[in-house]
Design a protein around this motif. Structure first.
Motif, PDB file in Angstrom:
ATOM      1  N   GLU A 149      71.382   2.196  30.722  1.00 34.50           N
ATOM      2  CA  GLU A 149      71.050   2.403  29.314  1.00 34.50           C
ATOM      3  C   GLU A 149      70.933   1.074  28.577  1.00 34.50           C
ATOM      4  O   GLU A 149      70.020   0.873  27.770  1.00 34.50           O
ATOM      5  CB  GLU A 149      72.104   3.290  28.633  1.00 34.50           C
ATOM      6  CG  GLU A 149      72.070   4.734  29.090  1.00 34.50           C
ATOM      7  CD  GLU A 149      73.267   5.536  28.593  1.00 34.50           C
ATOM      8  OE1 GLU A 149      74.180   4.938  27.968  1.00 34.50           O
ATOM      9  OE2 GLU A 149      73.283   6.754  28.846  1.00 34.50           O
ATOM     10  N   GLU A 150      71.830   0.159  28.877  1.00 30.58           N
ATOM     11  CA  GLU A 150      71.779  -1.154  28.242  1.00 30.58           C
ATOM     12  C   GLU A 150      70.522  -1.917  28.649  1.00 30.58           C
ATOM     13  O   GLU A 150      69.865  -2.543  27.818  1.00 30.58           O
ATOM     14  CB  GLU A 150      73.024  -1.964  28.612  1.00 30.58           C
ATOM     15  CG  GLU A 150      73.120  -3.292  27.900  1.00 30.58           C
ATOM     16  CD  GLU A 150      74.395  -4.042  28.258  1.00 30.58           C
ATOM     17  OE1 GLU A 150      74.399  -5.270  28.067  1.00 30.58           O
ATOM     18  OE2 GLU A 150      75.368  -3.417  28.706  1.00 30.58           O
ATOM     19  N   ALA A 203      67.668  -0.555  29.586  1.00 29.53           N
ATOM     20  CA  ALA A 203      66.534   0.102  28.932  1.00 29.53           C
ATOM     21  C   ALA A 203      66.435  -0.333  27.472  1.00 29.53           C
ATOM     22  O   ALA A 203      65.341  -0.600  26.962  1.00 29.53           O
ATOM     23  CB  ALA A 203      66.685   1.619  29.032  1.00 29.53           C
ATOM     24  N   ARG A 204      67.576  -0.423  26.793  1.00 29.43           N
ATOM     25  CA  ARG A 204      67.579  -0.866  25.396  1.00 29.43           C
ATOM     26  C   ARG A 204      67.082  -2.310  25.280  1.00 29.43           C
ATOM     27  O   ARG A 204      66.284  -2.642  24.404  1.00 29.43           O
ATOM     28  CB  ARG A 204      68.989  -0.742  24.812  1.00 29.43           C
ATOM     29  CG  ARG A 204      69.018  -0.937  23.307  1.00 29.43           C
ATOM     30  CD  ARG A 204      70.414  -0.818  22.713  1.00 29.43           C
ATOM     31  NE  ARG A 204      71.209  -1.988  23.081  1.00 29.43           N
ATOM     32  CZ  ARG A 204      72.272  -1.990  23.877  1.00 29.43           C
ATOM     33  NH1 ARG A 204      72.689  -0.855  24.398  1.00 29.43           N
ATOM     34  NH2 ARG A 204      72.919  -3.083  24.150  1.00 29.43           N
ATOM     35  N   ASP A 230      65.038  -3.807  27.355  1.00 27.17           N
ATOM     36  CA  ASP A 230      63.599  -3.785  27.639  1.00 27.17           C
ATOM     37  C   ASP A 230      62.809  -3.370  26.406  1.00 27.17           C
ATOM     38  O   ASP A 230      61.750  -3.926  26.120  1.00 27.17           O
ATOM     39  CB  ASP A 230      63.283  -2.840  28.805  1.00 27.17           C
ATOM     40  CG  ASP A 230      63.604  -3.470  30.146  1.00 27.17           C
ATOM     41  OD1 ASP A 230      63.766  -4.710  30.195  1.00 27.17           O
ATOM     42  OD2 ASP A 230      63.701  -2.716  31.137  1.00 27.17           O
ATOM     43  N   GLU A 231      63.321  -2.387  25.683  1.00 29.57           N
ATOM     44  CA  GLU A 231      62.634  -1.931  24.478  1.00 29.57           C
ATOM     45  C   GLU A 231      62.603  -3.026  23.417  1.00 29.57           C
ATOM     46  O   GLU A 231      61.617  -3.194  22.713  1.00 29.57           O
ATOM     47  CB  GLU A 231      63.313  -0.677  23.917  1.00 29.57           C
ATOM     48  CG  GLU A 231      63.116   0.556  24.773  1.00 29.57           C
ATOM     49  CD  GLU A 231      63.963   1.724  24.303  1.00 29.57           C
ATOM     50  OE1 GLU A 231      64.649   1.586  23.272  1.00 29.57           O
ATOM     51  OE2 GLU A 231      63.943   2.768  24.975  1.00 29.57           O
ATOM     52  N   GLU A 232      63.671  -3.757  23.281  1.00 31.74           N
ATOM     53  CA  GLU A 232      63.737  -4.822  22.281  1.00 31.74           C
ATOM     54  C   GLU A 232      62.757  -5.938  22.599  1.00 31.74           C
ATOM     55  O   GLU A 232      62.129  -6.496  21.712  1.00 31.74           O
ATOM     56  CB  GLU A 232      65.149  -5.395  22.199  1.00 31.74           C
ATOM     57  CG  GLU A 232      66.158  -4.473  21.589  1.00 31.74           C
ATOM     58  CD  GLU A 232      67.567  -5.056  21.636  1.00 31.74           C
ATOM     59  OE1 GLU A 232      67.730  -6.217  22.081  1.00 31.74           O
ATOM     60  OE2 GLU A 232      68.504  -4.348  21.236  1.00 31.74           O
ATOM     61  N   THR A 233      62.566  -6.273  23.843  1.00 27.74           N
ATOM     62  CA  THR A 233      61.694  -7.404  24.201  1.00 27.74           C
ATOM     63  C   THR A 233      60.231  -6.989  24.298  1.00 27.74           C
ATOM     64  O   THR A 233      59.364  -7.849  24.310  1.00 27.74           O
ATOM     65  CB  THR A 233      62.150  -8.019  25.533  1.00 27.74           C
ATOM     66  OG1 THR A 233      62.115  -7.017  26.553  1.00 27.74           O
ATOM     67  CG2 THR A 233      63.525  -8.620  25.417  1.00 27.74           C
ATOM     68  N   ASP A 234      59.921  -5.699  24.369  1.00 30.57           N
ATOM     69  CA  ASP A 234      58.535  -5.251  24.478  1.00 30.57           C
ATOM     70  C   ASP A 234      57.812  -5.202  23.151  1.00 30.57           C
ATOM     71  O   ASP A 234      56.601  -5.008  23.112  1.00 30.57           O
ATOM     72  CB  ASP A 234      58.464  -3.873  25.163  1.00 30.57           C
ATOM     73  CG  ASP A 234      58.795  -3.956  26.650  1.00 30.57           C
ATOM     74  OD1 ASP A 234      58.763  -5.081  27.180  1.00 30.57           O
ATOM     75  OD2 ASP A 234      59.102  -2.915  27.242  1.00 30.57           O
ATOM     76  N   GLU A 235      58.516  -5.343  22.039  1.00 30.30           N
ATOM     77  CA  GLU A 235      57.871  -5.277  20.739  1.00 30.30           C
ATOM     78  C   GLU A 235      57.014  -6.509  20.522  1.00 30.30           C
ATOM     79  O   GLU A 235      57.411  -7.623  20.892  1.00 30.30           O
ATOM     80  CB  GLU A 235      58.920  -5.178  19.624  1.00 30.30           C
ATOM     81  CG  GLU A 235      59.749  -3.922  19.693  1.00 30.30           C
ATOM     82  CD  GLU A 235      60.859  -3.927  18.642  1.00 30.30           C
ATOM     83  OE1 GLU A 235      60.849  -4.808  17.762  1.00 30.30           O
ATOM     84  OE2 GLU A 235      61.713  -3.036  18.708  1.00 30.30           O
TER      85      GLU A 235
END
Length: 116
Positions: free
Chosen positions: A97-98, A100-101, A103-108
């Motif tokens: 989960e960490e 994935a979180r 990854d989401e932060e760096t994909d923006e």
């Protein structure tokens, strides 16, 4: 008889020199009981007996239990067996989960500059 004494004396001298060299080249962590300088003095001043003492009680062996390599928790089998399967699964889930979180932060995409 004289040859036997000569050969015995030669072997004792070789053992004595070998003991001195072995004692001197060992790191201080491999000396047991007394400091390195004391062991060298013992081996030099008591030729054959000092060498025997050095090899029997003074020299710490490489596989001595007191110098065991420290393992990281994830490499230590006793630690891995001590935590239950459910704990491992919960830890893995938290880590996933960490990740994935993160990854989401760096994909923006980067914020666009607003210039007037």
């Amino acid at each position: 008889m004289a040859r036997l004494l000569i050969v015995g004396g030669f072997l004792a001298a070789v053992f004595w020199v070998f003991s001195i060299v072995d004692c001197a080249v060992q790191p201080a962590t491999r000396h047991r009981g007394v400091p390195k300088a004391a062991w060298i003095a013992i081996v030099v001043l008591i030729p054959v007996i000092g060498g025997i003492l050095w090899f029997t009680i003074g020299r710490r062996r490489a596989n001595d239990q007191s110098q065991r390599r420290v393992l990281a928790p994830d490499d230590d089998p006793t630690f891995l067996q001590s935590i239950g399967k459910t704990e491992q699964d919960a830890r893995i889930k938290r880590l996933e989960e960490e990740l994935a979180r993160l990854d989401e932060e760096t994909d923006e995409p980067p914020a666009a500059d607003s210039r007037p």
